[in-house]
Design a protein around this motif. Structure first.
Motif: not given
Length: 246
Positions: A47-49, A155, A197, A201, A242
């Motif tokens: 999900l953080s890509h 996270c 997000f 995400n 983020r």
């Protein structure tokens, strides 16, 4: 993972719901490490890509007995890893897992509503199965936001009200029931704390252990159809959010 607000104050009984003996045993098992922690970390990385920086400073907010520490060391390759929890007996167990990482790990006792770290000192806050144990959730999110650097990542992996309020979870574990929320409620709270997000995400894992009514047994026996997304009440939510860069 068990974390509380103000654990040393006179309000401890209201702020911290002690885990059951079964719960503390389960948090030390292979099932917890492999089927819960590992799976969540791999999903959060997805999900953080690719947004995890090289050599990050990682705060494990609610590290509990420390099984997450070797996994975070392996997957994140942190330059600094901080395990943080209010339950001091669990931190004794975490020392052995910290040594197993092969790197320096700092273990600190404290509560998530008052994290003893400077502003903008972390690249990643890892909050796995901790948030639904917190009574002062808004204060904890404010602290996560504060200690993250601009552009830093929260996270977050948590269980929802639908799971926490199921009869088997209420029988085996303990939680502050009045603060439980739906997946959407958790996401809204994270946004209101200032985090950003997108849908890319966020995930809603549908794992066997999160189906508290029968742990997916009826589906495995093909006696029940697996409900599609949108047909079920989500029991898990993962998000990588983020802290915006001003």
């Amino acid at each position: 993972m068990t974390t509380a607000a103000n654990p040393s104050s006179e309000s401890t009984a209201r702020a911290f719901v002690p885990e059951t003996r079964f719960g503390n045993w389960f948090l030390k098992t292979y099932t917890w490490r492999h089927h819960v922690l590992r799976v969540a970390i791999e999903d959060l990385l997805r999900l953080s890509h690719g947004g995890i920086p090289a050599g990050p400073v990682v705060l494990d907010a609610g590290c509990g007995h420390g099984q997450s520490l070797p996994l975070l060391a392996r997957y994140f390759s942190p330059s600094r890893l901080i395990g943080f929890d209010c339950f001091k007996p669990a931190l004794v167990d975490a020392e052995a897992h910290a040594r197993a990482t092969g790197t320096h790990v700092e273990l600190q006792a404290g509560d998530c509503s008052a994290i003893p770290l400077p502003d903008a000192s972390c690249d990643v806050v890892f909050c796995h199965q901790t948030f639904h144990h917190l009574v002062y959730q808004e204060a904890a999110l404010a602290e996560f936001y504060r200690v993250l650097k601009p552009g830093g990542l929260l996270c977050f992996a948590g269980s929802t009200e639908a799971y926490i309020r199921s009869w088997v979870i209420r029988l085996l574990f303990r939680h502050p029931m009045h603060v439980q929320r739906s997946a959407g409620g958790d996401l809204q709270m994270i946004r209101e704390a200032g985090f950003a997000f997108d849908d890319k995400n966020v995930s809603y894992p549908y794992l066997w252990w999160s189906r508290a009514k029968d742990f997916g047994l009826l589906e495995r026996l093909r006696l029940q159809r697996r409900p599609a997304f949108g047909e079920r009440e989500e029991t898990l939510v993962n998000v990588v959010a983020r802290k915006p860069i001003a």
